[in-house]
Design an enzyme around this catalytic site. Structure first.
Site, short mmCIF file in Angstrom:
data_model
loop_
_atom_site.label_atom_id
_atom_site.label_comp_id
_atom_site.label_asym_id
_atom_site.label_seq_id
_atom_site.Cartn_x
_atom_site.Cartn_y
_atom_site.Cartn_z
N TRP A 102 -3.10 -6.67 5.99
CA TRP A 102 -1.94 -7.58 6.00
C TRP A 102 -1.77 -8.26 7.34
O TRP A 102 -1.35 -9.41 7.39
CB TRP A 102 -0.67 -6.87 5.54
CG TRP A 102 -0.69 -6.64 4.06
CD1 TRP A 102 -0.68 -5.45 3.41
CD2 TRP A 102 -0.75 -7.65 3.04
NE1 TRP A 102 -0.73 -5.65 2.04
CE2 TRP A 102 -0.77 -6.99 1.79
CE3 TRP A 102 -0.80 -9.05 3.05
CZ2 TRP A 102 -0.84 -7.68 0.57
CZ3 TRP A 102 -0.86 -9.73 1.84
CH2 TRP A 102 -0.88 -9.04 0.62
N ASP A 172 6.18 -7.46 10.05
CA ASP A 172 6.06 -7.45 8.60
C ASP A 172 6.28 -5.99 8.19
O ASP A 172 5.40 -5.15 8.37
CB ASP A 172 4.68 -7.93 8.17
CG ASP A 172 4.47 -7.82 6.66
OD1 ASP A 172 5.39 -7.37 5.95
OD2 ASP A 172 3.37 -8.18 6.19
N LYS A 196 8.49 -3.60 -2.87
CA LYS A 196 7.93 -2.31 -2.48
C LYS A 196 9.01 -1.23 -2.49
O LYS A 196 8.84 -0.19 -3.08
CB LYS A 196 7.29 -2.39 -1.08
CG LYS A 196 6.33 -3.56 -0.88
CD LYS A 196 5.07 -3.46 -1.71
CE LYS A 196 4.28 -4.75 -1.82
NZ LYS A 196 3.74 -5.29 -0.58
#
Ligand code: PLP
Length: 361
Positions: A102, A172, A196
Site C-alpha cells: 500500500w 494511511d 476494514k
C-alpha cells in the site's frame, strides 16, 4: 440462516449486532416510515447522524480541537491523490516510507505531482519489518512525510509513530484505525477507508489538522479540496448515506465495548493467540514478519508445504472459517482480525490449524 467466521481483509466482518439493528430498522428508520437510504441528506435527522458519526470518531480517538474529522468518498485510493494535491502547497518534494504494497501504491500516485524521496524502504528485507526512527532519511524541506501505519497485505504494523519534526506526518491507517489508541496530535493527516474496521465501503474517514487546509493549487477540483468538506461538516454534496449510517452503528458498538483502549486489549489477545499457534507449529506454518512489527489486524502466513494450501482452505471452510486465502501478491493464507472478529473465531481457527498440522505433520 448461517453465520460464519469471516477473516476477510476487506471489506471485512462487521459486528453482528450492527447488522441486526440495520435489518430491524431497514424499512422504517426512526419511525419515519422509510429507510435511512431514502432519507434526504439535508434532513435534520440525517445531519444529526453525520454529526454523531464524526463526533464518535472524535471521542473514540480523542481527536484534539486542532483537527477536523471529515467523512469523504473515493476510498483510500482517492487520498493517495488528495494528500499531494492538498499538502504540497507549492513545494515539489515529499518524503514517503516504503514498507509494503500500500505504501507503493501511494508513492506511484504521488509521483504524478511531486518528487518522491524514499525516506526508508523495506524492499531489501522483503517487506518484513518497519524502519526504526534513526533509519529514516528525512528531508526537512519536504512538504510532508507519508507512511502506511499498517500494511494490510504484508502484515507489517508500525509499533511507533515516526517523529518528523516540523514536517507534517501523514498516515494511511485504513486497516487499523479504531483498533488501538493513537496520538492524533502527532499527525498532520490520517485517513482510513471504512471497509476494514468501520463498516461498509464507500466512506473514507480523514482526520486533518486545520492549518493544513487551504494549500491547494487554484486548479484543484472543488471536490478534491479538503476545505470544501471541512467548511460544511462533510455535507458539500450527497454523502454515502447508508455507509455513514452503518459506520455510526459500528462506532456506537465500539463505544459500548469500552472504546479503543478496551478493543486494543482484545485485539492483542487475538493476535497473540494466532501468532503463538504459528510459532509453536515447528515450521509447519510460517510468518516472516519481525516479531515487533507483526500486524495485529492482518496475519499473513504460509504452509511449509504449499501443496497443502487448497486442502487447508477447504478444510477451514468446512468449519465455517472463511475468506482466508492470502492476497494474490503473496499467496498462502491471510487471517484478518479486525475489531469485529470475536475471540471465538480465532480460537476456532487455531484449533483447526493444530488439527491440520497434526494430520499432515
Ligand atoms: C484497503 C486499503 C487501501 C485501499 O482502499 P480503497 O478504499 O479500496 O481505496 C489502501 N490502503 C490500505 C492500507 C488498505 O488496507
Amino acid at each position: 440462516m448461517r453465520r460464519v467466521f469471516n477473516f476477510s481483509a476487506g471489506p471485512g466482518a462487521v459486528p453482528e449486532e450492527c447488522l441486526a439493528q440495520a435489518r430491524d430498522e431497514m424499512l422504517d428508520w426512526q419511525q419515519l416510515g422509510y429507510s435511512v437510504i431514502e432519507a434526504s441528506h439535508r434532513s435534520e435527522r440525517f445531519i444529526e447522524l453525520m454529526h454523531e458519526t464524526a463526533a464518535l470518531v472524535r471521542e473514540l480517538l480523542a481527536v484534539p480541537a486542532s483537527h477536523d474529522v471529515l467523512l469523504l468518498q473515493g476510498g483510500a485510493h482517492l487520498q493517495f491523490a488528495m494528500v499531494p494535491l492538498n499538502l504540497l502547497g507549492g513545494s515539489d518534494r515529499a518524503d514517503y516510507l516504503d514498507t509494503g504494497a500500500w505504501s507503493q501504491t501511494a508513492i506511484e500516485e504521488a509521483r504524478r505531482w511531486c518528487q518522491v524521496s524514499l525516506a526508508a524502504s523495506g524492499a531489501q528485507a522483503g517487506y518484513t519489518c518497519t524502519p526504526s526512527q534513526n533509519e529514516l532519511r528525512l528531508d526537512p524541506a519536504a512538504a510532508y512525510v507519508h507512511y502506511c501505519s499498517n500494511e494490510t497485505i504484508d502484515g507489517v504494523e508500525f509499533p511507533y509513530v515516526p517523529d518528523t519534526g516540523a514536517v507534517p506526518l501523514v498516515a494511511d491507517a485504513s486497516s487499523h484505525l479504531m483498533s488501538r489508541p493513537l496520538d492524533i496530535a502527532r499527525y498532520g493527516l490520517i485517513y482510513a477507508g471504512a471497509q476494514k474496521n468501520l463498516g461498509p465501503a464507500g466512506l473514507c474517514v480523514v482526520i486533518v489538522r486545520q492549518d493544513l487546509l487551504g494549500r491547494c493549487a487554484p486548479t484543484t477540483p472543488t471536490m478534491l479540496d479538503y476545505r470544501t468538506h471541512a467548511r460544511v461538516g462533510s455535507g458539500y454534496n450527497t454523502p454515502p448515506t447508508f455507509s455513514v449510517y452503518f459506520a455510526c452503528l459500528v462506532l456506537r458498538w465500539l463505544k459500548r465495548q469500552g472504546g479503543v483502549a478496551a478493543i486494543e486489549q482484545r485485539n492483542i489477545g487475538k493476535a497473540q493467540l494466532l501468532y503463538g499457534a504459528i510459532d509453536q507449529s515447528e515450521g509447519f506454518y510460517v510468518n516472516r514478519v519481525r516479531a515487533a512489527d507483526r500486524s495485529r489486524m492482518n496475519v499473513p502466513f504460509f504452509l511449509r508445504n504449499n501443496s497443502l494450501l487448497e486442502e487447508f482452505l477447504r478444510g477451514a471452510g468446512e468449519r465455517d472459517l472463511v475468506q482466508l486465502r492470502g492476497h494474490r501478491r503473496l499467496g498462502g493464507v491471510r487471517a484478518s482480525l479486525y475489531n469485529a472478529m470475536p475471540l471465538a473465531g480465532v480460537q476456532a481457527l487455531v484449533s483447526f490449524m493444530r488439527e491440520f498440522a497434526q494430520r499432515h505433520g
